[in-house]
Enzyme design. Structure first.
Site, PDB file in Angstrom:
ATOM      1  N   GLY A  13      51.492  28.915  43.302  1.00 24.50           N
ATOM      2  CA  GLY A  13      51.935  27.608  42.819  1.00 24.50           C
ATOM      3  C   GLY A  13      52.959  27.751  41.706  1.00 24.50           C
ATOM      4  CE1 TYR A  70      39.682  44.225  45.096  1.00 28.44           C
ATOM      5  CE2 TYR A  70      39.561  45.815  46.881  1.00 28.44           C
ATOM      6  CZ  TYR A  70      40.173  45.353  45.726  1.00 28.44           C
ATOM      7  OH  TYR A  70      41.256  46.020  45.214  1.00 28.44           O
TER       8      TYR A  70
HETATM    9  P1  NAD Z   1      41.473  46.476  36.564  1.00 29.57           P
HETATM   10  O1  NAD Z   1      40.066  45.964  36.668  1.00 29.57           O
HETATM   11  O2  NAD Z   1      41.754  47.523  35.549  1.00 29.57           O
HETATM   12  O3  NAD Z   1      42.478  45.276  36.293  1.00 29.57           O
HETATM   13  C1  NAD Z   1      42.290  43.976  36.798  1.00 29.57           C
HETATM   14  C2  NAD Z   1      42.579  42.995  35.684  1.00 29.57           C
HETATM   15  O4  NAD Z   1      42.467  41.649  36.206  1.00 29.57           O
HETATM   16  C3  NAD Z   1      41.585  43.102  34.527  1.00 29.57           C
HETATM   17  O5  NAD Z   1      42.274  43.172  33.298  1.00 29.57           O
HETATM   18  C4  NAD Z   1      40.769  41.809  34.639  1.00 29.57           C
HETATM   19  O6  NAD Z   1      40.254  41.388  33.393  1.00 29.57           O
HETATM   20  C5  NAD Z   1      41.773  40.851  35.243  1.00 29.57           C
HETATM   21  N1  NAD Z   1      41.159  39.729  35.942  1.00 29.57           N
HETATM   22  C6  NAD Z   1      40.240  39.769  36.924  1.00 29.57           C
HETATM   23  N2  NAD Z   1      39.921  38.523  37.315  1.00 29.57           N
HETATM   24  C7  NAD Z   1      40.674  37.675  36.555  1.00 29.57           C
HETATM   25  C8  NAD Z   1      40.807  36.265  36.477  1.00 29.57           C
HETATM   26  N3  NAD Z   1      40.076  35.441  37.253  1.00 29.57           N
HETATM   27  N4  NAD Z   1      41.688  35.741  35.602  1.00 29.57           N
HETATM   28  C9  NAD Z   1      42.447  36.549  34.810  1.00 29.57           C
HETATM   29  N5  NAD Z   1      42.366  37.890  34.827  1.00 29.57           N
HETATM   30  C10 NAD Z   1      41.473  38.436  35.688  1.00 29.57           C
HETATM   31  O7  NAD Z   1      41.880  46.989  38.015  1.00 29.57           O
HETATM   32  P2  NAD Z   1      43.235  47.683  38.521  1.00 29.57           P
HETATM   33  O8  NAD Z   1      42.862  48.969  39.141  1.00 29.57           O
HETATM   34  O9  NAD Z   1      44.265  47.642  37.476  1.00 29.57           O
HETATM   35  O10 NAD Z   1      43.642  46.698  39.698  1.00 29.57           O
HETATM   36  C11 NAD Z   1      44.681  45.742  39.546  1.00 29.57           C
HETATM   37  C12 NAD Z   1      45.004  45.116  40.895  1.00 29.57           C
HETATM   38  O11 NAD Z   1      45.412  46.140  41.808  1.00 29.57           O
HETATM   39  C13 NAD Z   1      43.820  44.393  41.528  1.00 29.57           C
HETATM   40  O12 NAD Z   1      44.283  43.225  42.157  1.00 29.57           O
HETATM   41  C14 NAD Z   1      43.326  45.390  42.557  1.00 29.57           C
HETATM   42  O13 NAD Z   1      42.728  44.739  43.649  1.00 29.57           O
HETATM   43  C15 NAD Z   1      44.620  46.088  42.968  1.00 29.57           C
HETATM   44  N6  NAD Z   1      44.366  47.441  43.507  1.00 29.57           N
HETATM   45  C16 NAD Z   1      44.125  48.498  42.659  1.00 29.57           C
HETATM   46  C17 NAD Z   1      43.893  49.755  43.212  1.00 29.57           C
HETATM   47  C18 NAD Z   1      43.683  50.985  42.365  1.00 29.57           C
HETATM   48  O14 NAD Z   1      43.486  52.069  42.909  1.00 29.57           O
HETATM   49  N7  NAD Z   1      43.738  50.914  41.050  1.00 29.57           N
HETATM   50  C19 NAD Z   1      43.869  49.924  44.605  1.00 29.57           C
HETATM   51  C20 NAD Z   1      44.075  48.817  45.403  1.00 29.57           C
HETATM   52  C21 NAD Z   1      44.353  47.584  44.855  1.00 29.57           C
END
Ligand code: NAD
Ligand code: UDP
Length: 318
Positions: free
Chosen positions: A107, A150
């Site tokens: 949005g 997820y």
């Molecule tokens: P992480 O948990 O370190 O970071 C996610 C962040 O999103 C956190 O700071 C959390 O507080 C914030 N968050 C979650 N829900 C929220 C909400 N409703 N409102 C505001 N903030 C919110 O995880 P990451 O490893 O940094 O992952 C980041 C993104 O990358 C995610 O979307 C994850 O699905 C994707 N991803 C990561 C990996 C990996 O290997 N690290 C692999 C595949 C996908």
């Protein structure tokens, strides 16, 4: 550009903020700290091109002023049910971040005529029946399994992103991220890299789930961020896998960590998480990223782990 990054206080989000600021962009970070940590952004607080809004993206998002790009990274990301940060223990928040959070982020992009990039995941392939996984593979996902909160939220997020692209003409991109590791991972988030490094630094045996024959392909964070930034600057609307195609078994990986940390405590086997939907094999086919973005990873696993260990030492006060 003036770029909104949701999930900015997380592992990947914080690296992305840093990288885009270093390229001269302005960044608005947004997070509710459900799995992230404000310390990950502390070093950016004096940067006048950086601002932060504490907000849950599952609720309507208001950002004052013009936004040129939205990068939606907010979501719990660890599958480990033994961790308080695991999405299995945050099921509704995870579905809302992937569904409502993606809707609200799109949005913002639509209201600003901004480009949009969705952080999707290799989990959308589920426990894959094709190997390695190309973007053309539709996946093998249990819609009601523990990981479904997820996997299905991210699949919905991809579908919604393509709907906004096709119906509203939004300039969207989708990155399918494979296992990535590096400094600023949450120490207790339960994913295999933090678990193993933390256990090794404490001189404890590493907890291998099952017989350790399941595989993963680990990408160092700097490589991943480079791929994502190239995708942001591109005009590629179809999903792109970004990850390191070098595949290793979890048992080999545990042995590597013990060797690099110098941990004599060995390995302890714990019950397999297969019933929980733990994928048996995972390896990205990165042909699309190579040909469309000219990207491939550069940091070998052992180098990346060596660069990551000091962060965990400091975070654990060792
Ligand atoms: P992480 O948990 O370190 O970071 C996610 C962040 O999103 C956190 O700071 C959390 O507080 C914030 N968050 C979650 N829900 C929220 C909400 N409703 N409102 C505001 N903030 C919110 O995880 P990451 O490893 O940094 O992952 C980041 C993104 O990358 C995610 O979307 C994850 O699905 C994707 N991803 C990561 C990996 C990996 O290997 N690290 C692999 C595949 C996908
Ligand atoms: N794993 C393990 N011991 C741990 C944590 C994870 O053996 O302490 C295994 C897990 O079962 C999976 C792999 O390591 O097969 C990667 O798990 P992770 O939680 O990092 O994320 P996933 O790749 O499953 O999304």
């Amino acid at each position: 550009m003036r770029i909104l990054i949701t999930g900015a206080a997380g592992f990947l989000g914080s690296h992305l903020c840093e990288r885009l600021l270093s390229e001269g962009h302005s960044v608005i970070g947004m997070d509710n700290f459900i799995t992230g940590n404000p310390n990950n952004l502390a070093h950016l607080s004096n940067n006048e091109r950086f601002s932060f809004i504490r907000h849950d993206v599952s609720n309507f998002i208001f950002v004052p002023g013009k936004v040129d790009a939205v990068m939606h990274f907010a979501s719990p990301a660890s599958p480990n049910p033994n961790s308080p940060y695991g999405y299995v223990n945050l099921p509704i928040q995870t579905m809302k971040a992937g569904a409502l959070g993606t809707h609200n982020s799109l949005g913002v992009a639509r209201a600003n005529n901004a480009r949009f990039l969705l952080a999707s995941t290799s989990e959308i392939y589920g426990d894959p029946l094709e190997h390695p996984q190309t973007e053309a593979y539709w996946g093998h996902v249990n819609p009601i399994g523990p990981r479904s909160v997820y996997d299905e939220a991210k699949r919905f997020a991809e579908a919604l992103t393509m709907a906004y692209h096709r119906f509203h003409g939004i300039d969207t991109r989708i990155v399918r991220i494979f296992n990535t590791y590096g400094p600023r991972m949450q120490v207790d988030d339960g994913r295999v890299v933090p678990n193993f490094i933390k256990q090794a630094l404490h001189g404890e045996p590493l907890t291998v789930y099952g017989d350790g024959s399941q595989t993963r392909s680990f990408c160092y964070v700097d490589d991943l961020i480079e791929g994502i930034v190239r995708l942001l600057y591109s005009d590629v609307h179809d999903p792109v896998n970004i990850g390191n195609p070098v595949e290793t078994t979890i048992l080999e990986f545990a042995e590597t960590i013990n060797r690099l940390v110098g941990n004599p405590a060995g390995i302890t086997y714990q019950p397999a998480q297969r019933g929980e939907g733990d994928p048996q094999r995972r390896q990205p086919d990165i042909s699309r990223a190579r040909s469309l973005l000219g990207w491939e990873p550069r940091v070998p696993l052992e180098d990346g782990i060596r660069r990551t260990i000091p962060y965990f030492k400091e975070a654990l006060g060792l």
